[in-house]
Design a protein around this motif. Structure first.
Motif, PDB file in Angstrom:
ATOM      1  N   VAL A 111      15.461   3.314 -20.031  1.00 57.76           N
ATOM      2  CA  VAL A 111      14.640   4.257 -20.797  1.00 57.76           C
ATOM      3  C   VAL A 111      13.403   4.636 -20.006  1.00 57.76           C
ATOM      4  O   VAL A 111      12.991   3.923 -19.085  1.00 57.76           O
ATOM      5  N   ASN A 112      12.814   5.754 -20.367  1.00 49.50           N
ATOM      6  CA  ASN A 112      11.555   6.183 -19.769  1.00 49.50           C
ATOM      7  C   ASN A 112      10.436   5.353 -20.398  1.00 49.50           C
ATOM      8  O   ASN A 112      10.273   5.355 -21.619  1.00 49.50           O
ATOM      9  N   ILE A 113       9.682   4.644 -19.578  1.00 52.50           N
ATOM     10  CA  ILE A 113       8.586   3.809 -20.077  1.00 52.50           C
ATOM     11  C   ILE A 113       7.272   4.488 -19.713  1.00 52.50           C
ATOM     12  O   ILE A 113       7.004   4.737 -18.536  1.00 52.50           O
ATOM     13  N   THR A 114       6.477   4.789 -20.739  1.00 53.47           N
ATOM     14  CA  THR A 114       5.201   5.476 -20.519  1.00 53.47           C
ATOM     15  C   THR A 114       4.076   4.653 -21.138  1.00 53.47           C
ATOM     16  O   THR A 114       4.317   3.710 -21.892  1.00 53.47           O
ATOM     17  N   ARG A 115       2.849   5.042 -20.794  1.00 54.01           N
ATOM     18  CA  ARG A 115       1.689   4.411 -21.414  1.00 54.01           C
ATOM     19  C   ARG A 115       0.663   5.480 -21.716  1.00 54.01           C
ATOM     20  O   ARG A 115       0.726   6.594 -21.181  1.00 54.01           O
ATOM     21  N   GLN A 130      11.353   4.374 -42.822  1.00 51.81           N
ATOM     22  CA  GLN A 130      12.278   5.079 -43.719  1.00 51.81           C
ATOM     23  C   GLN A 130      12.187   6.600 -43.595  1.00 51.81           C
ATOM     24  O   GLN A 130      13.050   7.313 -44.104  1.00 51.81           O
ATOM     25  N   ASP A 131      11.163   7.112 -42.915  1.00 44.96           N
ATOM     26  CA  ASP A 131      10.934   8.554 -42.819  1.00 44.96           C
ATOM     27  C   ASP A 131      11.951   9.189 -41.868  1.00 44.96           C
ATOM     28  O   ASP A 131      11.873   9.021 -40.655  1.00 44.96           O
ATOM     29  N   ILE A 132      12.893   9.953 -42.431  1.00 48.79           N
ATOM     30  CA  ILE A 132      13.972  10.543 -41.620  1.00 48.79           C
ATOM     31  C   ILE A 132      13.487  11.713 -40.769  1.00 48.79           C
ATOM     32  O   ILE A 132      14.217  12.189 -39.902  1.00 48.79           O
ATOM     33  N   THR A 133      12.261  12.193 -40.989  1.00 45.52           N
ATOM     34  CA  THR A 133      11.737  13.296 -40.176  1.00 45.52           C
ATOM     35  C   THR A 133      11.155  12.807 -38.858  1.00 45.52           C
ATOM     36  O   THR A 133      10.854  13.601 -37.978  1.00 45.52           O
ATOM     37  N   ARG A 134      11.001  11.492 -38.699  1.00 51.09           N
ATOM     38  CA  ARG A 134      10.436  10.943 -37.464  1.00 51.09           C
ATOM     39  C   ARG A 134      11.513  10.837 -36.399  1.00 51.09           C
ATOM     40  O   ARG A 134      12.682  10.631 -36.699  1.00 51.09           O
ATOM     41  N   ASP A 135      11.104  10.963 -35.138  1.00 45.66           N
ATOM     42  CA  ASP A 135      12.031  10.939 -34.010  1.00 45.66           C
ATOM     43  C   ASP A 135      12.416   9.491 -33.684  1.00 45.66           C
ATOM     44  O   ASP A 135      11.582   8.724 -33.190  1.00 45.66           O
ATOM     45  N   PRO A 136      13.686   9.097 -33.928  1.00 48.09           N
ATOM     46  CA  PRO A 136      14.087   7.707 -33.674  1.00 48.09           C
ATOM     47  C   PRO A 136      14.290   7.390 -32.198  1.00 48.09           C
ATOM     48  O   PRO A 136      14.493   6.228 -31.840  1.00 48.09           O
ATOM     49  N   SER A 137      14.219   8.408 -31.324  1.00 48.06           N
ATOM     50  CA  SER A 137      14.466   8.172 -29.898  1.00 48.06           C
ATOM     51  C   SER A 137      13.204   7.784 -29.131  1.00 48.06           C
ATOM     52  O   SER A 137      13.265   7.482 -27.947  1.00 48.06           O
ATOM     53  N   ILE A 138      12.043   7.800 -29.808  1.00 47.00           N
ATOM     54  CA  ILE A 138      10.782   7.420 -29.155  1.00 47.00           C
ATOM     55  C   ILE A 138      10.191   6.231 -29.899  1.00 47.00           C
ATOM     56  O   ILE A 138       9.974   6.277 -31.106  1.00 47.00           O
ATOM     57  N   LEU A 139       9.941   5.153 -29.173  1.00 46.39           N
ATOM     58  CA  LEU A 139       9.389   3.929 -29.748  1.00 46.39           C
ATOM     59  C   LEU A 139       8.009   3.676 -29.156  1.00 46.39           C
ATOM     60  O   LEU A 139       7.855   3.598 -27.940  1.00 46.39           O
ATOM     61  N   ARG A 163       1.913   8.946 -19.171  1.00 48.92           N
ATOM     62  CA  ARG A 163       2.672   9.075 -17.924  1.00 48.92           C
ATOM     63  C   ARG A 163       3.528   7.852 -17.698  1.00 48.92           C
ATOM     64  O   ARG A 163       3.303   6.808 -18.302  1.00 48.92           O
ATOM     65  N   SER A 164       4.498   7.999 -16.841  1.00 48.80           N
ATOM     66  CA  SER A 164       5.458   6.934 -16.587  1.00 48.80           C
ATOM     67  C   SER A 164       4.792   5.800 -15.809  1.00 48.80           C
ATOM     68  O   SER A 164       3.928   6.032 -14.965  1.00 48.80           O
ATOM     69  N   ILE A 175       6.761   4.091 -25.452  1.00 46.29           N
ATOM     70  CA  ILE A 175       5.343   4.287 -25.136  1.00 46.29           C
ATOM     71  C   ILE A 175       4.639   2.947 -25.331  1.00 46.29           C
ATOM     72  O   ILE A 175       4.655   2.384 -26.428  1.00 46.29           O
ATOM     73  N   LEU A 176       4.044   2.428 -24.284  1.00 45.30           N
ATOM     74  CA  LEU A 176       3.279   1.190 -24.377  1.00 45.30           C
ATOM     75  C   LEU A 176       1.834   1.558 -24.691  1.00 45.30           C
ATOM     76  O   LEU A 176       1.042   1.849 -23.803  1.00 45.30           O
ATOM     77  N   ALA A 177       1.512   1.588 -25.977  1.00 44.32           N
ATOM     78  CA  ALA A 177       0.184   2.001 -26.446  1.00 44.32           C
ATOM     79  C   ALA A 177      -0.664   0.766 -26.707  1.00 44.32           C
ATOM     80  O   ALA A 177      -1.125   0.525 -27.821  1.00 44.32           O
TER      81      ALA A 177
END
Length: 198
Positions: free
Chosen positions: A164-168, A72-81, A195-196, A139-141
């Motif tokens: 999309v850019n896939i990083t870890r 619900q936090d509108i200050t967070r970047d919705p383009s990065i998962l 990194r990608s 981001i695959l964390a």
């Protein structure tokens, strides 16, 4: 409290991670000896949590609201998962205060030995979120274990069609390490130097 009540409490506490029968007995005696100041408030807090804590229908986090306060936090970047294995990993990343995007909790990792396949995990929702548009980076964390790496590979293949850019996570996360046990500085460095996979 009858003796059987004490035994029952010991048995329940012994099921918690990191507690065996001996530690559970010590914890039980400690709680009972502090009945008013600790046992009663703990019991009330656990009853409240059982009633009020929900699983976020969007990301899989635990909160008292659905969607959760992070979603619900509108200050967070919705383009990065950021995709994590468990809620404990999400909480560890939040403690670091290094990530300000959205999350998705898989609920585990793929494991042939344990019979955990894609259908046993919460894998389709993040793929749907990516294919639905609006996400530029995933981001695959995941933990740097064999199962974590297998899951990362599987997800990167499934997500590649989304463009999309896939990083870890990179530096600072040791092979065999688990996110929940890392300090905040290590997690921050790992997020910043991702990194990608491509």
């Amino acid at each position: 409290m009858a003796h059987s009540d004490i035994d029952h409490l010991i048995q329940l506490l012994a099921k918690l991670p990191g507690l065996g029968p001996r530690s559970a007995r010590r914890a039980t005696l400690y709680l009972i000896s502090r009945r008013e100041s600790l046992l009663a408030p703990l019991s009330a807090a656990m009853a409240e949590a059982a009633l009020n804590v929900k699983i976020c229908g969007r990301c899989g986090n635990l909160d008292t609201v659905d969607p959760c306060s992070i979603c619900q936090d509108i200050t967070r970047d919705p383009s990065i998962l950021c995709v994590v294995e468990d809620v404990s990993d999400l909480w560890a990343l939040e403690r670091s205060e290094a990530f300000k995007g959205q999350y998705h909790v898989l609920g585990g990792t793929l494991s042939a030995l344990d019979g955990v396949g894609p259908d046993e995990l919460n894998i389709e929702p993040p793929i749907g979120r990516v294919l639905g548009g609006g996400i530029d980076e995933v981001i695959l964390a995941l933990n740097a274990t064999v199962d974590g790496q297998t899951t990362s590979h599987y997800l990167s293949e499934r997500l590649s069609e989304g463009g999309v850019n896939i990083t870890r996570l990179a530096h600072g996360v040791p092979v065999g390490g688990e996110l929940d046990y890392l300090d905040d500085g290590t997690l921050s460095a790992a997020l910043k130097s991702r990194r990608s996979l491509g």
